[in-house]
Design a protein around this motif. Sequence first.
Motif, PDB file in Angstrom:
ATOM      1  N   THR A 157       0.850  -1.189   0.000  1.00 48.25           N
ATOM      2  CA  THR A 157       0.000   0.000   0.000  1.00 48.25           C
ATOM      3  C   THR A 157       0.889   1.243   0.000  1.00 48.25           C
ATOM      4  OG1 THR A 157      -1.648  -1.200   1.266  1.00 48.25           O
ATOM      5  CG2 THR A 157      -1.842   1.200   1.229  1.00 48.25           C
ATOM      6  N   PRO A 158       0.696   2.121  -0.985  1.00 44.51           N
ATOM      7  CA  PRO A 158       1.531   3.322  -1.042  1.00 44.51           C
ATOM      8  C   PRO A 158       1.200   4.260   0.123  1.00 44.51           C
ATOM      9  CG  PRO A 158      -0.102   3.345  -2.802  1.00 44.51           C
ATOM     10  CD  PRO A 158      -0.244   2.045  -2.092  1.00 44.51           C
ATOM     11  N   SER A 159       2.210   5.002   0.540  1.00 44.85           N
ATOM     12  CA  SER A 159       1.986   5.950   1.631  1.00 44.85           C
ATOM     13  C   SER A 159       1.117   7.102   1.145  1.00 44.85           C
ATOM     14  CB  SER A 159       3.327   6.488   2.132  1.00 44.85           C
ATOM     15  OG  SER A 159       3.918   7.321   1.152  1.00 44.85           O
ATOM     16  N   LEU A 160       0.489   7.762   2.067  1.00 42.53           N
ATOM     17  CA  LEU A 160      -0.325   8.932   1.737  1.00 42.53           C
ATOM     18  C   LEU A 160       0.570  10.006   1.116  1.00 42.53           C
ATOM     19  CD1 LEU A 160      -3.042  10.321   1.755  1.00 42.53           C
ATOM     20  CD2 LEU A 160      -2.602  11.039   4.114  1.00 42.53           C
ATOM     21  N   GLN A 161       1.799  10.140   1.603  1.00 43.29           N
ATOM     22  CA  GLN A 161       2.747  11.098   1.040  1.00 43.29           C
ATOM     23  C   GLN A 161       2.990  10.821  -0.441  1.00 43.29           C
ATOM     24  OE1 GLN A 161       5.970  10.226   3.725  1.00 43.29           O
ATOM     25  NE2 GLN A 161       5.880  12.296   4.589  1.00 43.29           N
ATOM     26  N   HIS A 162       3.196   9.537  -0.778  1.00 47.89           N
ATOM     27  CA  HIS A 162       3.463   9.174  -2.172  1.00 47.89           C
ATOM     28  C   HIS A 162       2.235   9.463  -3.043  1.00 47.89           C
ATOM     29  CE1 HIS A 162       5.300   7.145  -5.560  1.00 47.89           C
ATOM     30  NE2 HIS A 162       4.241   6.368  -5.671  1.00 47.89           N
ATOM     31  N   LEU A 163       1.061   9.126  -2.573  1.00 49.09           N
ATOM     32  CA  LEU A 163      -0.159   9.388  -3.346  1.00 49.09           C
ATOM     33  C   LEU A 163      -0.371  10.888  -3.540  1.00 49.09           C
ATOM     34  CD1 LEU A 163      -2.536   6.697  -1.789  1.00 49.09           C
ATOM     35  CD2 LEU A 163      -1.384   6.626  -4.015  1.00 49.09           C
ATOM     36  N   CYS A 164      -0.072  11.668  -2.507  1.00 49.51           N
ATOM     37  CA  CYS A 164      -0.170  13.128  -2.635  1.00 49.51           C
ATOM     38  C   CYS A 164       0.849  13.650  -3.649  1.00 49.51           C
ATOM     39  CB  CYS A 164       0.049  13.808  -1.284  1.00 49.51           C
ATOM     40  SG  CYS A 164      -1.321  13.563  -0.136  1.00 49.51           S
ATOM     41  N   ARG A 165       2.045  13.082  -3.619  1.00 47.33           N
ATOM     42  CA  ARG A 165       3.089  13.483  -4.562  1.00 47.33           C
ATOM     43  C   ARG A 165       2.625  13.240  -5.995  1.00 47.33           C
ATOM     44  NH1 ARG A 165       9.004  10.900  -3.835  1.00 47.33           N
ATOM     45  NH2 ARG A 165       7.816   8.984  -3.636  1.00 47.33           N
ATOM     46  N   ILE A 166       2.005  12.109  -6.245  1.00 46.56           N
ATOM     47  CA  ILE A 166       1.496  11.808  -7.591  1.00 46.56           C
ATOM     48  C   ILE A 166       0.427  12.823  -7.983  1.00 46.56           C
ATOM     49  CG2 ILE A 166       0.187  10.133  -8.971  1.00 46.56           C
ATOM     50  CD1 ILE A 166       1.643   7.919  -7.361  1.00 46.56           C
ATOM     51  N   SER A 167      -0.489  13.127  -7.062  1.00 47.97           N
ATOM     52  CA  SER A 167      -1.557  14.102  -7.354  1.00 47.97           C
ATOM     53  C   SER A 167      -0.988  15.485  -7.646  1.00 47.97           C
ATOM     54  CB  SER A 167      -2.529  14.191  -6.182  1.00 47.97           C
ATOM     55  OG  SER A 167      -3.222  12.984  -6.042  1.00 47.97           O
ATOM     56  N   ILE A 168      -0.011  15.910  -6.868  1.00 47.69           N
ATOM     57  CA  ILE A 168       0.603  17.223  -7.099  1.00 47.69           C
ATOM     58  C   ILE A 168       1.326  17.239  -8.435  1.00 47.69           C
ATOM     59  CG2 ILE A 168       2.407  18.804  -6.283  1.00 47.69           C
ATOM     60  CD1 ILE A 168       1.542  17.932  -3.398  1.00 47.69           C
ATOM     61  N   ASN A 169       2.040  16.172  -8.742  1.00 42.20           N
ATOM     62  CA  ASN A 169       2.761  16.112 -10.015  1.00 42.20           C
ATOM     63  C   ASN A 169       1.816  16.052 -11.211  1.00 42.20           C
ATOM     64  OD1 ASN A 169       5.364  16.346  -9.024  1.00 42.20           O
ATOM     65  ND2 ASN A 169       5.520  14.170  -8.608  1.00 42.20           N
ATOM     66  N   LYS A 170       0.616  15.518 -11.015  1.00 37.47           N
ATOM     67  CA  LYS A 170      -0.386  15.543 -12.089  1.00 37.47           C
ATOM     68  C   LYS A 170      -0.886  16.964 -12.316  1.00 37.47           C
ATOM     69  CE  LYS A 170      -2.427  10.935 -11.667  1.00 37.47           C
ATOM     70  NZ  LYS A 170      -3.637  10.195 -11.258  1.00 37.47           N
ATOM     71  N   ALA A 171      -0.947  17.744 -11.223  1.00 31.07           N
ATOM     72  CA  ALA A 171      -1.516  19.087 -11.287  1.00 31.07           C
ATOM     73  C   ALA A 171      -0.538  20.140 -11.817  1.00 31.07           C
ATOM     74  CB  ALA A 171      -2.020  19.500  -9.910  1.00 31.07           C
ATOM     75  N   THR A 172       0.767  19.939 -11.600  1.00 30.26           N
ATOM     76  CA  THR A 172       1.730  20.949 -12.037  1.00 30.26           C
ATOM     77  C   THR A 172       3.065  20.325 -12.409  1.00 30.26           C
ATOM     78  OG1 THR A 172       2.851  23.014 -11.465  1.00 30.26           O
ATOM     79  CG2 THR A 172       2.547  21.433  -9.683  1.00 30.26           C
ATOM     80  N   LYS A 173       3.728  20.966 -13.345  1.00 29.74           N
ATOM     81  CA  LYS A 173       5.087  20.576 -13.704  1.00 29.74           C
ATOM     82  C   LYS A 173       6.080  21.542 -13.057  1.00 29.74           C
ATOM     83  CE  LYS A 173       3.962  18.519 -18.147  1.00 29.74           C
ATOM     84  NZ  LYS A 173       4.277  17.144 -17.958  1.00 29.74           N
ATOM     85  N   ARG A 174       5.576  22.547 -12.373  1.00 29.90           N
ATOM     86  CA  ARG A 174       6.408  23.595 -11.776  1.00 29.90           C
ATOM     87  C   ARG A 174       6.508  23.440 -10.268  1.00 29.90           C
ATOM     88  NH1 ARG A 174       3.975  28.634 -15.181  1.00 29.90           N
ATOM     89  NH2 ARG A 174       4.797  27.993 -17.202  1.00 29.90           N
ATOM     90  N   VAL A 175       6.948  22.296  -9.843  1.00 25.46           N
ATOM     91  CA  VAL A 175       7.053  21.991  -8.415  1.00 25.46           C
ATOM     92  C   VAL A 175       7.966  22.991  -7.703  1.00 25.46           C
ATOM     93  CG1 VAL A 175       7.952  20.284  -6.782  1.00 25.46           C
ATOM     94  CG2 VAL A 175       6.509  19.558  -8.677  1.00 25.46           C
ATOM     95  N   GLN A 176       9.065  23.362  -8.353  1.00 22.26           N
ATOM     96  CA  GLN A 176      10.031  24.267  -7.713  1.00 22.26           C
ATOM     97  C   GLN A 176       9.457  25.665  -7.471  1.00 22.26           C
ATOM     98  OE1 GLN A 176      12.816  23.237  -6.323  1.00 22.26           O
ATOM     99  NE2 GLN A 176      12.311  21.198  -7.072  1.00 22.26           N
ATOM    100  N   GLU A 177       8.381  26.029  -8.161  1.00 20.59           N
ATOM    101  CA  GLU A 177       7.766  27.340  -7.974  1.00 20.59           C
ATOM    102  C   GLU A 177       6.683  27.344  -6.896  1.00 20.59           C
ATOM    103  OE1 GLU A 177       6.420  28.763 -11.777  1.00 20.59           O
ATOM    104  OE2 GLU A 177       8.334  28.267 -12.726  1.00 20.59           O
TER     105      GLU A 177
END
Length: 195
Positions: A157-177
């Motif tokens: 089972t993936p961690s909640l952190q990992h699932l959130c990371r996937i969702s954020i990466n789906k939403a933006t390519k500008r993580v550093q901003e």
Amino acid sequence: MTCHSSESIENERRSEPVSRVVESDQSRIAAAMRDLKKTGWYWGSLTANEAKEILQDASEGTFLVRDSSQRDYLFTISAMTSAGPTNLRIEYKDGKFKLDSVMLVKPKLKQFDSVVHLVEHYVLLSRTTWKGSVGDPLTPPNGTVQLLLTRPVYAVTPSLQHLCRISINKATKRVQELPLPNRLKDYLSDYMYHV
């Protein structure tokens, strides 16, 4: 002072590019393994029968990645199709990963730097194909079964952190901003995939 024969110098020159290629291949494969292990849907040394058992009652498009049982290949995608579980080998050649296929189609298949990029590409392609279909999944005109990759089967089972990371990466390519601490940006950037 050491004296080398011209033959030994020539042999050294010939082996130098080969050793760089091997080193490059080893580092690419090692990087692919690191990425795969972060996914949660990489199952390691699972056999084809074990994969079939896991996928047996799954919906079409459910998939996992495992080590290939054939020596010429590193990895295999096991997926549920409309005809039941099937396996697709992943070929590694010239520093790139691609799906194994019949010779006529092979040159047309897209190549990727990592296995996760390959899977991500086909998941995104499958999701758009699946959304575009009406009723039953699309079947190629020659009667062969269409492969869809829509939902991974997690080994753990993936961690909640990992699932959130996937969702954020789906939403933006500008993580550093994003207005986030650098440590969190680094975590998000460590796995930039959508699957």
